[in-house]
Design a protein around this motif. Structure first.
Motif, PDB file in Angstrom:
ATOM      1  N   PRO A   1      25.939  14.424  56.029  1.00  0.00           N
ATOM      2  CA  PRO A   1      26.667  13.329  55.366  1.00  0.00           C
ATOM      3  C   PRO A   1      25.728  12.293  54.724  1.00  0.00           C
ATOM      4  O   PRO A   1      26.117  11.653  53.742  1.00  0.00           O
ATOM      5  CB  PRO A   1      27.482  12.712  56.510  1.00  0.00           C
TER       6      PRO A   1
ATOM      7  N   TYR B   1      34.269  16.448  49.146  1.00  0.00           N
ATOM      8  CA  TYR B   1      34.828  15.725  47.997  1.00  0.00           C
ATOM      9  C   TYR B   1      35.504  16.734  47.085  1.00  0.00           C
ATOM     10  O   TYR B   1      34.907  17.754  46.740  1.00  0.00           O
ATOM     11  CB  TYR B   1      33.714  14.998  47.231  1.00  0.00           C
TER      12      TYR B   1
ATOM     13  N   LYS C   1      30.827  16.046  54.836  1.00  0.00           N
ATOM     14  CA  LYS C   1      31.611  15.251  53.899  1.00  0.00           C
ATOM     15  C   LYS C   1      32.105  16.206  52.818  1.00  0.00           C
ATOM     16  O   LYS C   1      31.322  17.034  52.319  1.00  0.00           O
ATOM     17  CB  LYS C   1      30.763  14.150  53.247  1.00  0.00           C
TER      18      LYS C   1
ATOM     19  N   GLU D   1      39.726  17.573  54.796  1.00  0.00           N
ATOM     20  CA  GLU D   1      38.330  17.411  55.216  1.00  0.00           C
ATOM     21  C   GLU D   1      38.174  17.740  56.708  1.00  0.00           C
ATOM     22  O   GLU D   1      37.214  18.407  57.107  1.00  0.00           O
ATOM     23  CB  GLU D   1      37.828  15.990  54.923  1.00  0.00           C
TER      24      GLU D   1
END
Ligand SMILES: *Cc1c(COP(=O)(O)O)cnc(C)c1O
Length: 355
Positions: A219, A55, A53, A41
């Motif tokens: 974010p 994922y 962010k 990240e």
């Protein structure tokens, strides 16, 4: 055998596999709180020159569907190209994970929607009209389903239309690196600087084993994402295996070198096909995909020579207006990858010329 049906017929790169083995050596925190995922990240923040962010999930379908679910209520509308992957190739996952949002297809030649067409279609769904699904997201594929690329100006124009209607922009970047090298710009320029809010950052097709990132440039928009990912079964317990793949993928320009090679192989195939009578290329080769309408006897010669390509949809509405596939022709898609060898391209062209 030469298999150019897709860029996921090849396995993972050695660099990525070795990184998985190395990450396997010692105990590590689970469910994505491992150091590999955290480092990956951080690398993405540096590469995109922005806070974000990220994922990790194992499929592009999960990345797209979960990203759209984060942007879109059940009564929302997602505007996308009518033949896009989210619309045609994900078995309704975006509809399921948004709990029923409607995917609204926008027409356009070569897999691309224009800002004019987007504006036109959005207007069919007036804000506040109870009878209508509410405009909630625009989803663009970069590379498109037809192997073409949106220019920076085109992305900016589409984002401007979306944002004027207060809707965020999602980019399906299953072939993000291939598009990036084709444009020769920075990752920032092709995304947040051009108005992209959420990105499905593909890595599987370009060297990983199974790893894609959902990236939020704001974010705050990611607030519920962890719940969505877990709920969909995409929070991998040994999350290090995803983090390690992504980290290796980004290290030492591995992702860029892989895509550069794939694009170069496609360019070679494109140039070769152009010099062969009877072959037509309905869409420009702008990344690592070559679409060719060929005489049936040439397609048969490929099969006989153990060369695999994907049969494409002859009914595609993305074909130029004056282009169609005749009865004695076949529509093929060739996709090159980081593993494609120059000899393989030469062999394909050789068989095509002989046929
Ligand atoms: C391959 C691809 C995906 C991801 O598909 P999965 O098979 O779910 O990993 C998403 N979008 C596009 C345009 C693709 O080509």
């Amino acid at each position: 055998m030469i298999n150019l049906a897709s860029d996921n017929v090849v396995g993972a790169s050695r660099v990525v596999l070795e990184a998985i083995l190395a990450a396997n050596a010692a105990p590590e925190a689970s469910y994505g709180s491992d150091r590999f995922s955290r480092e990956a990240e951080s690398r993405l923040k540096a590469i995109f020159e922005h806070d974000l962010k990220a994922y990790f999930v194992t499929t592009g379908t999960a990345a797209n569907a979960l990203a759209l679910a984060a942007l879109c209520p059940p009564w929302g509308a997602v505007f996308c190209h009518e033949e896009s992957h989210v619309a045609d190739d994900e078995c309704g996952a975006p509809e399921m994970f948004t709990a029923g949002a409607k995917l609204v297809g926008v027409p356009g030649v070569a897999g691309k929607i224009t800002s004019g067409a987007l504006e036109h279609v959005i207007k069919r769904y007036p804000r506040g009209a109870i009878k209508a699904v509410q405009p909630s997201a625009v989803s663009l594929s970069q590379v498109t389903e037809c192997g073409t690329i949106y220019t920076l100006d085109e992305i900016k124009a589409l984002s401007a239309v979306a944002h004027a209607h207060s809707i965020p922009v999602h980019m399906d970047g299953a072939r993000f690196a291939n598009a990036l090298l084709s444009l020769g710009c920075s990752p920032a320029a092709m995304t947040w600087k051009a108005g992209v809010d959420v990105l499905s950052f593909g890595a599987t097709k370009n060297g990983c084993l199974a790893c894609e990132a959902v990236i939020f440039f704001d974010p705050a928009k990611a607030a519920d994402f962890e719940f969505r990912r877990k709920r969909s079964g995409h929070t991998v317990s040994k999350g290090r295996l995803l983090g390690a793949q992504m980290l290796a993928y980004l290290q030492d320009d591995h992702w860029l070198n892989n895509a550069k090679h794939a694009n170069a192989m496609a360019a070679e195939l494109n140039t070769g096909f152009k010099s062969i009578a009877g072959v037509r290329l309905p869409w420009a080769t702008e990344a690592n995909e070559v679409f060719a309408i060929v005489p049936r006897r040439m397609a048969d010669a490929f099969t006989k020579a153990d060369i695999a390509a994907a049969s494409w949809y002859t009914e595609s509405v993305s074909l130029p207006r004056d282009e169609y596939v005749k009865a004695d022709e076949v529509f093929l898609r060739f996709v090159t990858s980081f593993q494609t060898k120059p000899e393989e391209i030469a062999r394909v062209l050789d068989v095509a010329r002989t046929a």
